[in-house]
Design a protein around this motif. Structure first.
Motif, PDB file in Angstrom:
ATOM      1  N   MET A  34       0.839  -1.206   0.000  1.00  0.00           N
ATOM      2  CA  MET A  34       0.000   0.000   0.000  1.00  0.00           C
ATOM      3  C   MET A  34       0.873   1.256   0.000  1.00  0.00           C
ATOM      4  SD  MET A  34      -2.868  -1.011   2.823  1.00  0.00           S
ATOM      5  CE  MET A  34      -3.855   0.477   2.772  1.00  0.00           C
ATOM      6  N   ARG A  38       1.113   4.218  -2.772  1.00  0.00           N
ATOM      7  CA  ARG A  38       0.820   5.598  -2.358  1.00  0.00           C
ATOM      8  C   ARG A  38       1.982   6.522  -2.719  1.00  0.00           C
ATOM      9  NH1 ARG A  38      -3.540   5.914   1.234  1.00  0.00           N
ATOM     10  NH2 ARG A  38      -3.984   3.907   0.282  1.00  0.00           N
ATOM     11  N   GLU A  53      -1.558   7.477   7.234  1.00  0.00           N
ATOM     12  CA  GLU A  53      -2.745   7.378   6.364  1.00  0.00           C
ATOM     13  C   GLU A  53      -3.094   5.904   6.069  1.00  0.00           C
ATOM     14  OE1 GLU A  53      -3.562   8.880   1.944  1.00  0.00           O
ATOM     15  OE2 GLU A  53      -2.462  10.343   3.164  1.00  0.00           O
ATOM     16  N   ILE A  54      -2.074   5.135   5.688  1.00  0.00           N
ATOM     17  CA  ILE A  54      -2.381   3.728   5.330  1.00  0.00           C
ATOM     18  C   ILE A  54      -2.748   2.905   6.574  1.00  0.00           C
ATOM     19  CG2 ILE A  54      -1.031   3.647   3.165  1.00  0.00           C
ATOM     20  CD1 ILE A  54       0.955   1.859   4.917  1.00  0.00           C
ATOM     21  N   LYS A  56      -4.329   4.065   9.174  1.00  0.00           N
ATOM     22  CA  LYS A  56      -5.712   4.441   9.504  1.00  0.00           C
ATOM     23  C   LYS A  56      -6.672   3.688   8.584  1.00  0.00           C
ATOM     24  CE  LYS A  56      -8.514   8.405  10.690  1.00  0.00           C
ATOM     25  NZ  LYS A  56      -9.138   7.720  11.762  1.00  0.00           N
ATOM     26  N   GLU A  57      -6.260   3.605   7.316  1.00  0.00           N
ATOM     27  CA  GLU A  57      -7.081   2.910   6.322  1.00  0.00           C
ATOM     28  C   GLU A  57      -7.203   1.413   6.655  1.00  0.00           C
ATOM     29  OE1 GLU A  57      -6.363   2.625   1.756  1.00  0.00           O
ATOM     30  OE2 GLU A  57      -6.224   4.724   2.389  1.00  0.00           O
ATOM     31  N   TYR A  58      -6.079   0.834   7.100  1.00  0.00           N
ATOM     32  CA  TYR A  58      -6.078  -0.604   7.400  1.00  0.00           C
ATOM     33  C   TYR A  58      -6.958  -0.917   8.609  1.00  0.00           C
ATOM     34  CZ  TYR A  58      -4.111  -5.173   6.413  1.00  0.00           C
ATOM     35  OH  TYR A  58      -3.964  -6.481   6.002  1.00  0.00           O
ATOM     36  N   GLY A  59      -7.002   0.031   9.544  1.00  0.00           N
ATOM     37  CA  GLY A  59      -7.962  -0.100  10.652  1.00  0.00           C
ATOM     38  C   GLY A  59      -7.360  -0.393  12.008  1.00  0.00           C
TER      39      GLY A  59
ATOM     40  N   TYR B  56      -2.464  -7.682  -2.350  1.00  0.00           N
ATOM     41  CA  TYR B  56      -2.743  -6.301  -2.732  1.00  0.00           C
ATOM     42  C   TYR B  56      -3.105  -6.185  -4.208  1.00  0.00           C
ATOM     43  CZ  TYR B  56      -2.658  -1.264  -2.318  1.00  0.00           C
ATOM     44  OH  TYR B  56      -3.040   0.057  -2.299  1.00  0.00           O
ATOM     45  N   ASP B  68     -15.241  -3.287  -4.533  1.00  0.00           N
ATOM     46  CA  ASP B  68     -14.322  -2.662  -3.582  1.00  0.00           C
ATOM     47  C   ASP B  68     -14.325  -3.481  -2.300  1.00  0.00           C
ATOM     48  OD1 ASP B  68     -12.545  -0.844  -2.744  1.00  0.00           O
ATOM     49  OD2 ASP B  68     -13.878   0.897  -2.837  1.00  0.00           O
ATOM     50  N   ASP B  70     -12.106  -4.353   1.372  1.00  0.00           N
ATOM     51  CA  ASP B  70     -10.957  -3.889   2.161  1.00  0.00           C
ATOM     52  C   ASP B  70     -10.087  -5.062   2.607  1.00  0.00           C
ATOM     53  OD1 ASP B  70     -11.758  -4.786   4.867  1.00  0.00           O
ATOM     54  OD2 ASP B  70     -13.423  -3.416   4.547  1.00  0.00           O
ATOM     55  N   GLN B  71      -8.856  -4.692   2.983  1.00  0.00           N
ATOM     56  CA  GLN B  71      -7.865  -5.723   3.350  1.00  0.00           C
ATOM     57  C   GLN B  71      -8.336  -6.579   4.520  1.00  0.00           C
ATOM     58  OE1 GLN B  71      -7.202  -2.543   2.843  1.00  0.00           O
ATOM     59  NE2 GLN B  71      -5.254  -2.221   1.802  1.00  0.00           N
TER      60      GLN B  71
END
Lengths: 353, 137
Positions: A34, A38, A53-54, A56-59, B56, B68, B70-71
């Protein structure tokens, strides 16, 4: 350690050790992919902002770890209704006992407001600790049952959970053979409490008195004398063994869901041992430790003490005879169920005619 | 059969809300869409893994195709499918970095045509059902 490593290790520490390294490596690889994408889109080298950022996106690491884990229960949906019923029963019993004790104490000792408030305060603390202990013990017992059922169903071959359901199994589950789930779990809980109390808190079976002549049963700071004699407690190891075997039988029954010949024989054997113990108790020395000399002369001559000393041995004898009678009836019912089950199976398969 | 029932339940739920004039919140709508999509993820993933791909790149492929995902959903799913024997995986070092590549297994290859057939019958069934609904309203 960089941010990605910290994140991956945060996820990893929530995972079982068996799969941890593999999942950590995969998440780490995905995050690097990722970040690379980016960075290439932005046309500059990856920096901390991009990493934040990544991530936060991943969780949330907790949520990510949770997605790799199966649903886990301390008390699963199948046992929860019975657990909840027993919680209500136990809490109701605790409340009734505490309120009764409170009523007696208030009636006997609350001569002024201050003493009354003290008694109320003690009762509130007593209620809180008793309710908490009951609840904690119930949770512990149910968690053990849940764990045992889950593990046996997963690992032991031949158990109902692993088998394909066969309609012929219905012949085994004739109405008298189907176990009563609530009754069986209640027996596990009450038997556990009996083992716990008789082995670790025998002082609960004490009679206490104060010089003012007030009475109570259980532990406390007043003068207390044991109700049950040493002769009684000599039977406790045998009774404990029978109780443990009863819990083992109940767990087997919970796993199977129905009685079969083997479990019936197991149960009959336990009941025969119970009868033998009761008979030995009846034939042996007195099970009551209380005598007139247990009390100071000011109390021992009172009518209440005289009646108590007279009826206690009678109550124990009647209780033991009732136990023998109850166990005998249970044995007869078990034999009758075994016979009727055979007839039921014959009828279903059409072999009787 | 159970999947059909769930899909029908969800569609009924949408229809019920529309008929009754209730305005579904964005959150409810998103949840229903999520439920609908969840049912097709396995088929979508298996269909994209006839050739080896790492996680990915698979996400990007699915996204390009319009799905879409998510991972946090994909990676655990890939592990479950591998545990079921429908996928195989191996680690490879590429550009100084380890990557796990997934590919459909023999068992998965046997299952995929059956899943496609099942999907086609679901689409036909739903077309028919929605057509009936259109004619009634």
């Amino acid at each position: 350690m960089n941010l990605i490593d910290s994140y991956v290790s945060e996820v990893g520490r929530r995972l079982p050790s068996k799969t941890r390294a593999d999942i950590e490596a995969e998440i780490s690889s995905a995050l690097e992919d990722m970040l690379e994408e980016r960075s290439s889109k932005a046309g500059r080298l990856a920096d901390d902002d991009m990493v934040f950022e990544i991530l936060k996106e991943y969780g949330d690491p907790e949520k990510v770890a949770g997605s790799y884990l199966p649903e886990r229960y301390l008390i699963g949906p199948s046992l929860y209704p019975i657990f909840w019923t027993l919680v209500k029963v136990f809490l109701a019993i605790t409340l009734i006992v505490v309120l009764l004790g409170l009523g007696i104490n208030l009636g006997q000792s609350a001569h002024d407001l201050q003493t009354g408030l003290q008694i109320l305060g003690k009762a509130a603390i007593n209620l809180y600790t008793s309710a908490l202990t009951s609840l904690a013990t119930l949770v512990l017992i149910f968690a053990i049952i849940e764990w045992a059922l889950k593990n046996s169903g997963k690992k032991v071959e031949g158990l109902p959970l692993n088998k394909e359901w066969d309609p012929h199994s219905l012949t085994k589950i004739s109405p008298p053979n189907r176990i009563k789930l609530g009754e069986t779990i209640a027996e596990v809980v009450f038997t556990f409490f009996a083992i716990f109390l008789f082995n670790f808190y025998p002082q609960v079976f004490n009679l206490g008195y104060s010089t003012s002549g007030n009475w109570y049963i259980g532990t406390g700071n007043w003068i207390s004398v044991p109700i049950l004699s040493e002769a009684f407690f000599r039977f406790i190891p045998y009774l404990t063994l029978v109780w443990i075997l009863t819990i083992v039988l109940d767990i087997i029954l919970l796993q199977q869901g129905y009685w079969n010949t083997l479990t019936r024989i197991f149960s009959i054997t336990l009941k025969v041992i119970n009868i033998a113990i009761s008979a030995a108790m009846l034939a042996g020395p007195s099970l009551i430790a209380l005598t007139a000399s247990s009390f100071p002369s000011t109390l021992s001559n009172t009518q209440a003490i005289q009646i108590l000393l007279k009826i206690l041995p009678q109550i124990i004898r009647v209780g033991l005879w009732l136990s023998i009678l109850g166990n005998t009836i249970e044995i007869i019912k078990a034999f009758s169920s075994m016979i009727s089950n055979r007839q039921f199976a014959f009828t279903i398969t059409g072999k009787s005619s | 059969m159970a999947n059909y029932t769930i899909t029908l339940d969800i569609l009924y739920y949408i229809q019920y809300n529309v008929i009754n004039g209730d305005i579904m919140t964005n959150e409810s709508f998103d949840n229903v869409i999520l439920e609908l999509r969840r049912g097709v993820i396995v088929l979508a993933v298996l269909s994209q893994l006839s050739q080896e791909q790492y996680g990915y790149s698979l996400i990007n492929n699915l996204r390009e195709g319009g799905l879409d995902i998510d991972q946090g959903t994909l990676y655990p799913l890939l592990r479950r499918l591998e545990a079921q024997g429908l996928l195989q995986s191996n680690w490879r070092i590429e550009a100084d970095r380890p990557r796990r590549y997934y590919v459909i297994s023999k068992e998965g290859q046997t299952l995929l045509p059956q899943l496609k057939q099942e999907w086609n019958s679901i689409v036909t069934m739903m077309d028919k059902m929605l057509d009936m609904e259109r004619r009634v309203s």
